[in-house]
Design a protein around this motif. Structure first.
Motif, PDB file in Angstrom:
ATOM      1  N   SER A  82      17.316 -26.824   0.221  1.00  0.00           N
ATOM      2  CA  SER A  82      17.987 -25.731  -0.473  1.00  0.00           C
ATOM      3  C   SER A  82      17.901 -24.423   0.309  1.00  0.00           C
ATOM      4  O   SER A  82      18.888 -23.693   0.420  1.00  0.00           O
ATOM      5  CB  SER A  82      17.386 -25.552  -1.865  1.00  0.00           C
ATOM      6  OG  SER A  82      18.068 -24.549  -2.567  1.00  0.00           O
ATOM      7  N   ILE A  83      16.741 -24.120   0.858  1.00  0.00           N
ATOM      8  CA  ILE A  83      16.577 -22.840   1.565  1.00  0.00           C
ATOM      9  C   ILE A  83      17.405 -22.834   2.845  1.00  0.00           C
ATOM     10  O   ILE A  83      17.976 -21.812   3.225  1.00  0.00           O
ATOM     11  CB  ILE A  83      15.085 -22.510   1.806  1.00  0.00           C
ATOM     12  CG1 ILE A  83      14.867 -20.991   1.864  1.00  0.00           C
ATOM     13  CG2 ILE A  83      14.526 -23.120   3.074  1.00  0.00           C
ATOM     14  CD1 ILE A  83      14.951 -20.288   0.567  1.00  0.00           C
ATOM     15  N   LYS A  85      20.257 -24.371   3.233  1.00  0.00           N
ATOM     16  CA  LYS A  85      21.641 -24.153   2.789  1.00  0.00           C
ATOM     17  C   LYS A  85      21.930 -22.677   2.593  1.00  0.00           C
ATOM     18  O   LYS A  85      23.070 -22.241   2.712  1.00  0.00           O
ATOM     19  CB  LYS A  85      21.909 -24.885   1.469  1.00  0.00           C
ATOM     20  CG  LYS A  85      22.212 -26.330   1.615  1.00  0.00           C
ATOM     21  CD  LYS A  85      22.596 -26.893   0.243  1.00  0.00           C
ATOM     22  CE  LYS A  85      22.470 -28.382   0.232  1.00  0.00           C
ATOM     23  NZ  LYS A  85      22.727 -28.932  -1.105  1.00  0.00           N
ATOM     24  N   GLN A  86      20.899 -21.910   2.256  1.00  0.00           N
ATOM     25  CA  GLN A  86      21.056 -20.477   2.040  1.00  0.00           C
ATOM     26  C   GLN A  86      21.111 -19.704   3.369  1.00  0.00           C
ATOM     27  O   GLN A  86      21.315 -18.489   3.374  1.00  0.00           O
ATOM     28  CB  GLN A  86      19.900 -19.927   1.194  1.00  0.00           C
ATOM     29  CG  GLN A  86      19.653 -20.624  -0.117  1.00  0.00           C
ATOM     30  CD  GLN A  86      20.823 -20.545  -1.065  1.00  0.00           C
ATOM     31  OE1 GLN A  86      21.497 -19.528  -1.158  1.00  0.00           O
ATOM     32  NE2 GLN A  86      21.090 -21.631  -1.750  1.00  0.00           N
ATOM     33  N   LYS A 120      17.746 -13.380  -4.124  1.00  0.00           N
ATOM     34  CA  LYS A 120      18.622 -14.279  -4.890  1.00  0.00           C
ATOM     35  C   LYS A 120      18.647 -15.669  -4.273  1.00  0.00           C
ATOM     36  O   LYS A 120      18.642 -16.670  -4.996  1.00  0.00           O
ATOM     37  CB  LYS A 120      20.026 -13.698  -4.973  1.00  0.00           C
ATOM     38  CG  LYS A 120      20.108 -12.477  -5.857  1.00  0.00           C
ATOM     39  CD  LYS A 120      21.469 -11.825  -5.785  1.00  0.00           C
ATOM     40  CE  LYS A 120      21.451 -10.508  -6.570  1.00  0.00           C
ATOM     41  NZ  LYS A 120      22.645  -9.706  -6.331  1.00  0.00           N
ATOM     42  N   GLU A 121      18.665 -15.736  -2.959  1.00  0.00           N
ATOM     43  CA  GLU A 121      18.685 -17.040  -2.279  1.00  0.00           C
ATOM     44  C   GLU A 121      17.373 -17.782  -2.491  1.00  0.00           C
ATOM     45  O   GLU A 121      17.359 -18.988  -2.725  1.00  0.00           O
ATOM     46  CB  GLU A 121      18.983 -16.839  -0.793  1.00  0.00           C
ATOM     47  CG  GLU A 121      20.405 -16.349  -0.558  1.00  0.00           C
ATOM     48  CD  GLU A 121      20.676 -15.848   0.844  1.00  0.00           C
ATOM     49  OE1 GLU A 121      19.713 -15.516   1.582  1.00  0.00           O
ATOM     50  OE2 GLU A 121      21.861 -15.762   1.213  1.00  0.00           O
ATOM     51  N   LYS A 124      17.214 -19.115  -6.068  1.00  0.00           N
ATOM     52  CA  LYS A 124      18.049 -20.313  -6.192  1.00  0.00           C
ATOM     53  C   LYS A 124      17.319 -21.543  -5.640  1.00  0.00           C
ATOM     54  O   LYS A 124      17.313 -22.598  -6.263  1.00  0.00           O
ATOM     55  CB  LYS A 124      19.380 -20.108  -5.466  1.00  0.00           C
ATOM     56  CG  LYS A 124      20.339 -21.247  -5.608  1.00  0.00           C
ATOM     57  CD  LYS A 124      21.658 -20.935  -4.945  1.00  0.00           C
ATOM     58  CE  LYS A 124      22.635 -22.088  -5.107  1.00  0.00           C
ATOM     59  NZ  LYS A 124      23.910 -21.810  -4.449  1.00  0.00           N
ATOM     60  N   ALA A 125      16.699 -21.401  -4.480  1.00  0.00           N
ATOM     61  CA  ALA A 125      15.974 -22.521  -3.859  1.00  0.00           C
ATOM     62  C   ALA A 125      14.768 -22.922  -4.696  1.00  0.00           C
ATOM     63  O   ALA A 125      14.448 -24.111  -4.797  1.00  0.00           O
ATOM     64  CB  ALA A 125      15.554 -22.160  -2.440  1.00  0.00           C
TER      65      ALA A 125
END
Length: 128
Positions: A82-83, A85-86, A120-121, A124-125
């Motif tokens: 996830s991180i 992808k950010q 914010k990123e 989300k992660a």
């Protein structure tokens, strides 16, 4: 820190969901992982993740943003995917302690970014 940076620091902590503070002239936010009942050498250990920013550019608002994320081994793969992808760099994945139970893995992350976008990123992660 300038008062503008202090306001940004408060919002940074709010977005990430942690406790705000200042250390060494930088904004630091800490998240307590109270749900993890960890021990090191049989003694209670409080698991925390920390995120910071410093050296914010007044012209474009970008800063050096860093994180040290404490995870259970089963959480690492999803968090890292996830991180990444950010667009955030994963600079290391490692354990820190001998004789910890459960085994904790730390993921260090970094970016030069707007601190609030970084926050914010990260949030989300952390939710994945």
């Amino acid at each position: 820190m300038a008062s503008n940076d202090e306001l940004i620091c408060q919002e940074f902590a709010r977005i990430i969901g942690g406790q705000e503070g200042f250390a060494g002239g930088k904004c630091v936010t800490t998240i307590n992982r109270n749900e993890i009942k960890a021990k090191i050498s049989g003694k209670r250990f409080r698991v925390t993740s920390s995120f910071s920013f410093e050296s914010r550019d007044d012209k474009n608002g970008r800063a050096l943003c860093l994180g040290r994320v404490a995870l259970l081994q089963k959480e690492v793969e999803n968090f890292v995917a996830s991180i990444l992808k950010q667009g955030i760099i994963v600079s290391s994945i490692h354990n820190e302690w001998l004789f910890d139970n459960p085994n904790l893995i730390y993921v260090n992350i970094e970016a030069v970014a707007d601190p609030l976008v970084f926050a914010k990123e990260v949030r989300k992660a952390l939710r994945n």
